[in-house]
Design a protein around this motif. Sequence first.
Motif, PDB file in Angstrom:
ATOM      1  N   ASP A 117      24.530  18.069   6.647  1.00  0.00           N
ATOM      2  CA  ASP A 117      23.288  18.406   5.943  1.00  0.00           C
ATOM      3  C   ASP A 117      22.054  18.124   6.791  1.00  0.00           C
ATOM      4  O   ASP A 117      21.140  18.940   6.870  1.00  0.00           O
ATOM      5  N   GLU A 118      22.072  16.958   7.449  1.00  0.00           N
ATOM      6  CA  GLU A 118      20.870  16.543   8.202  1.00  0.00           C
ATOM      7  C   GLU A 118      20.688  17.340   9.495  1.00  0.00           C
ATOM      8  O   GLU A 118      19.650  17.253  10.144  1.00  0.00           O
ATOM      9  N   GLU A 119      21.701  18.138   9.875  1.00  0.00           N
ATOM     10  CA  GLU A 119      21.581  18.925  11.116  1.00  0.00           C
ATOM     11  C   GLU A 119      21.383  20.419  10.841  1.00  0.00           C
ATOM     12  O   GLU A 119      21.179  21.206  11.758  1.00  0.00           O
ATOM     13  N   ARG A 120      21.429  20.792   9.549  1.00  0.00           N
ATOM     14  CA  ARG A 120      21.382  22.222   9.199  1.00  0.00           C
ATOM     15  C   ARG A 120      20.098  22.897   9.706  1.00  0.00           C
ATOM     16  O   ARG A 120      20.148  23.963  10.295  1.00  0.00           O
ATOM     17  N   SER A 121      18.949  22.255   9.493  1.00  0.00           N
ATOM     18  CA  SER A 121      17.706  22.955   9.847  1.00  0.00           C
ATOM     19  C   SER A 121      17.586  23.099  11.363  1.00  0.00           C
ATOM     20  O   SER A 121      17.104  24.122  11.860  1.00  0.00           O
ATOM     21  N   PHE A 122      18.050  22.110  12.122  1.00  0.00           N
ATOM     22  CA  PHE A 122      18.013  22.238  13.588  1.00  0.00           C
ATOM     23  C   PHE A 122      18.929  23.382  14.037  1.00  0.00           C
ATOM     24  O   PHE A 122      18.560  24.197  14.893  1.00  0.00           O
ATOM     25  N   ILE A 123      20.105  23.467  13.430  1.00  0.00           N
ATOM     26  CA  ILE A 123      21.052  24.539  13.796  1.00  0.00           C
ATOM     27  C   ILE A 123      20.474  25.907  13.422  1.00  0.00           C
ATOM     28  O   ILE A 123      20.589  26.876  14.175  1.00  0.00           O
ATOM     29  N   GLN A 124      19.789  25.944  12.275  1.00  0.00           N
ATOM     30  CA  GLN A 124      19.155  27.218  11.888  1.00  0.00           C
ATOM     31  C   GLN A 124      18.092  27.641  12.904  1.00  0.00           C
ATOM     32  O   GLN A 124      17.952  28.820  13.215  1.00  0.00           O
ATOM     33  N   THR A 125      17.378  26.657  13.441  1.00  0.00           N
ATOM     34  CA  THR A 125      16.373  26.962  14.472  1.00  0.00           C
ATOM     35  C   THR A 125      17.052  27.527  15.726  1.00  0.00           C
ATOM     36  O   THR A 125      16.571  28.502  16.314  1.00  0.00           O
ATOM     37  N   LEU A 126      18.171  26.914  16.125  1.00  0.00           N
ATOM     38  CA  LEU A 126      18.902  27.434  17.299  1.00  0.00           C
ATOM     39  C   LEU A 126      19.343  28.882  17.048  1.00  0.00           C
ATOM     40  O   LEU A 126      19.213  29.741  17.916  1.00  0.00           O
ATOM     41  N   ILE A 127      19.847  29.130  15.844  1.00  0.00           N
ATOM     42  CA  ILE A 127      20.342  30.472  15.493  1.00  0.00           C
ATOM     43  C   ILE A 127      19.212  31.506  15.619  1.00  0.00           C
ATOM     44  O   ILE A 127      19.401  32.587  16.163  1.00  0.00           O
ATOM     45  N   GLU A 128      18.023  31.104  15.148  1.00  0.00           N
ATOM     46  CA  GLU A 128      16.873  32.023  15.244  1.00  0.00           C
ATOM     47  C   GLU A 128      16.422  32.201  16.688  1.00  0.00           C
ATOM     48  O   GLU A 128      16.228  33.321  17.158  1.00  0.00           O
ATOM     49  N   ASN A 129      16.318  31.086  17.409  1.00  0.00           N
ATOM     50  CA  ASN A 129      15.796  31.156  18.785  1.00  0.00           C
ATOM     51  C   ASN A 129      16.688  31.982  19.708  1.00  0.00           C
ATOM     52  O   ASN A 129      16.207  32.590  20.647  1.00  0.00           O
ATOM     53  N   TYR A 130      17.995  31.966  19.447  1.00  0.00           N
ATOM     54  CA  TYR A 130      18.918  32.694  20.330  1.00  0.00           C
ATOM     55  C   TYR A 130      19.378  34.021  19.711  1.00  0.00           C
ATOM     56  O   TYR A 130      20.336  34.627  20.170  1.00  0.00           O
ATOM     57  N   ASN A 131      18.670  34.453  18.671  1.00  0.00           N
ATOM     58  CA  ASN A 131      18.946  35.757  18.047  1.00  0.00           C
ATOM     59  C   ASN A 131      20.405  35.951  17.640  1.00  0.00           C
ATOM     60  O   ASN A 131      21.004  36.987  17.911  1.00  0.00           O
ATOM     61  N   ILE A 132      20.970  34.937  17.019  1.00  0.00           N
ATOM     62  CA  ILE A 132      22.327  35.058  16.486  1.00  0.00           C
ATOM     63  C   ILE A 132      22.175  35.697  15.095  1.00  0.00           C
ATOM     64  O   ILE A 132      21.493  35.139  14.229  1.00  0.00           O
ATOM     65  N   THR A 133      22.802  36.857  14.922  1.00  0.00           N
ATOM     66  CA  THR A 133      22.545  37.625  13.684  1.00  0.00           C
ATOM     67  C   THR A 133      23.718  37.585  12.693  1.00  0.00           C
ATOM     68  O   THR A 133      23.579  38.061  11.573  1.00  0.00           O
ATOM     69  N   LYS A 134      24.884  37.060  13.138  1.00  0.00           N
ATOM     70  CA  LYS A 134      26.085  37.228  12.306  1.00  0.00           C
ATOM     71  C   LYS A 134      26.409  36.060  11.384  1.00  0.00           C
ATOM     72  O   LYS A 134      27.422  36.095  10.688  1.00  0.00           O
ATOM     73  N   VAL A 135      25.571  35.015  11.394  1.00  0.00           N
ATOM     74  CA  VAL A 135      25.907  33.832  10.586  1.00  0.00           C
ATOM     75  C   VAL A 135      25.746  34.171   9.103  1.00  0.00           C
ATOM     76  O   VAL A 135      24.688  34.602   8.655  1.00  0.00           O
ATOM     77  N   LYS A 136      26.836  33.969   8.350  1.00  0.00           N
ATOM     78  CA  LYS A 136      26.820  34.302   6.918  1.00  0.00           C
ATOM     79  C   LYS A 136      26.625  33.074   6.041  1.00  0.00           C
ATOM     80  O   LYS A 136      26.287  33.194   4.872  1.00  0.00           O
ATOM     81  N   GLY A 137      26.927  31.896   6.589  1.00  0.00           N
ATOM     82  CA  GLY A 137      26.757  30.683   5.789  1.00  0.00           C
ATOM     83  C   GLY A 137      26.922  29.437   6.621  1.00  0.00           C
ATOM     84  O   GLY A 137      27.589  29.453   7.665  1.00  0.00           O
ATOM     85  N   LEU A 138      26.259  28.363   6.166  1.00  0.00           N
ATOM     86  CA  LEU A 138      26.365  27.065   6.862  1.00  0.00           C
ATOM     87  C   LEU A 138      26.684  25.981   5.842  1.00  0.00           C
ATOM     88  O   LEU A 138      25.848  25.123   5.534  1.00  0.00           O
ATOM     89  N   PRO A 139      27.900  26.020   5.261  1.00  0.00           N
ATOM     90  CA  PRO A 139      28.230  25.003   4.255  1.00  0.00           C
ATOM     91  C   PRO A 139      28.333  23.602   4.859  1.00  0.00           C
ATOM     92  O   PRO A 139      28.480  23.447   6.067  1.00  0.00           O
ATOM     93  N   THR A 140      28.242  22.629   3.965  1.00  0.00           N
ATOM     94  CA  THR A 140      28.323  21.234   4.392  1.00  0.00           C
ATOM     95  C   THR A 140      29.742  20.884   4.804  1.00  0.00           C
ATOM     96  O   THR A 140      30.695  21.133   4.068  1.00  0.00           O
ATOM     97  N   GLY A 141      29.880  20.311   5.994  1.00  0.00           N
ATOM     98  CA  GLY A 141      31.196  19.905   6.494  1.00  0.00           C
ATOM     99  C   GLY A 141      31.700  18.672   5.758  1.00  0.00           C
ATOM    100  O   GLY A 141      31.017  18.135   4.877  1.00  0.00           O
ATOM    101  N   GLY A 142      32.890  18.222   6.130  1.00  0.00           N
ATOM    102  CA  GLY A 142      33.486  17.079   5.440  1.00  0.00           C
ATOM    103  C   GLY A 142      33.789  15.935   6.386  1.00  0.00           C
ATOM    104  O   GLY A 142      33.437  15.978   7.574  1.00  0.00           O
ATOM    105  N   GLU A 143      34.463  14.941   5.837  1.00  0.00           N
ATOM    106  CA  GLU A 143      34.811  13.725   6.575  1.00  0.00           C
ATOM    107  C   GLU A 143      35.688  14.059   7.781  1.00  0.00           C
ATOM    108  O   GLU A 143      35.495  13.525   8.870  1.00  0.00           O
TER     109      GLU A 143
END
Length: 231
Positions: free
Chosen positions: A55-81
């Motif tokens: 959860d705490e890394e989602r917004s940073f990863i979303q920024t990377l996705i935007e900056n590198y023009n990754i268009t295919k991401v459909k979802g970023l669910p919360t990972g587990g233990e």
Amino acid sequence: MRYEVVLPAAGSGKRMGAGQNKLFLNLADKPILVHTLLVFEQDANCTGIWLAVKDEERSFIQTLIENYNITKVKGLPTGGEERQHSVHSCIKEMKAVEVVLVHDAARPFITIPKITELAEVAYEKGAAIAGVRAKDTMKIVQNGLIKETVDRESLWMVQTPQAFRYDLLVEAEDVAEKVGFLGTDEAMLVERLGHDIHIVECSYENVKMTTQEDLIFGEAILEKRNLRKSL
Ligand code: CTP
Ligand code: MG
């Protein structure tokens, strides 16, 4: 063969010892995670990318996705233990597809031809995983003593991608969850169903960035590939 890919990216990178998620470390000019994302972005057969994240890394990863023009991401669910839980969180969110690939976000050097081969075998036979032959002589050791030398011919070191018909992976994950079985890869869950799993011989370059020295291998692989491109 078209497919969607699940990239577990919610680990901590403890063995890397970088004090942060190792996927954010740079290899040459880009974070490891971006190298991996770009392979699937560039593969025309990939129709969707699912990323399990903290959860705490989602917004940073979303920024990377935007900056590198990754268009295919459909979802970023919360990972587990555990990694298996992270993969499961993606499988639960995605809609049915014919073939699904699970690939460690920490393996940035997978190539599109190998992905294609894995997806095709999975479509035809149900399950296919990447692996390489063991190079060294392997021995079983107990209490510091050699117990036995194992026949190397039958020993493979398995990697990802691991590709499955979607229905088969869903069934394997559901059964594992019901009985509380924890595997170190998806193939283990499918093995428990008694289903055949095909191995596709891959490359030693498909290394997982796990410890500090893997970064040195990683830089060397990139350098070699860039040199080849410039020839
Ligand atoms: N992973 C995940 N969720 C977890 C654990 C791991 O999504 N609970 C992901 C990692 O981000 C990585 C992949 O699974 O892309 C393979 O795991 P591994 O190489 O073990 O990475 P880490 O768990 O981050 O590293 P370590 O085991 O050294 O802490
Ligand atoms: Mg781990």
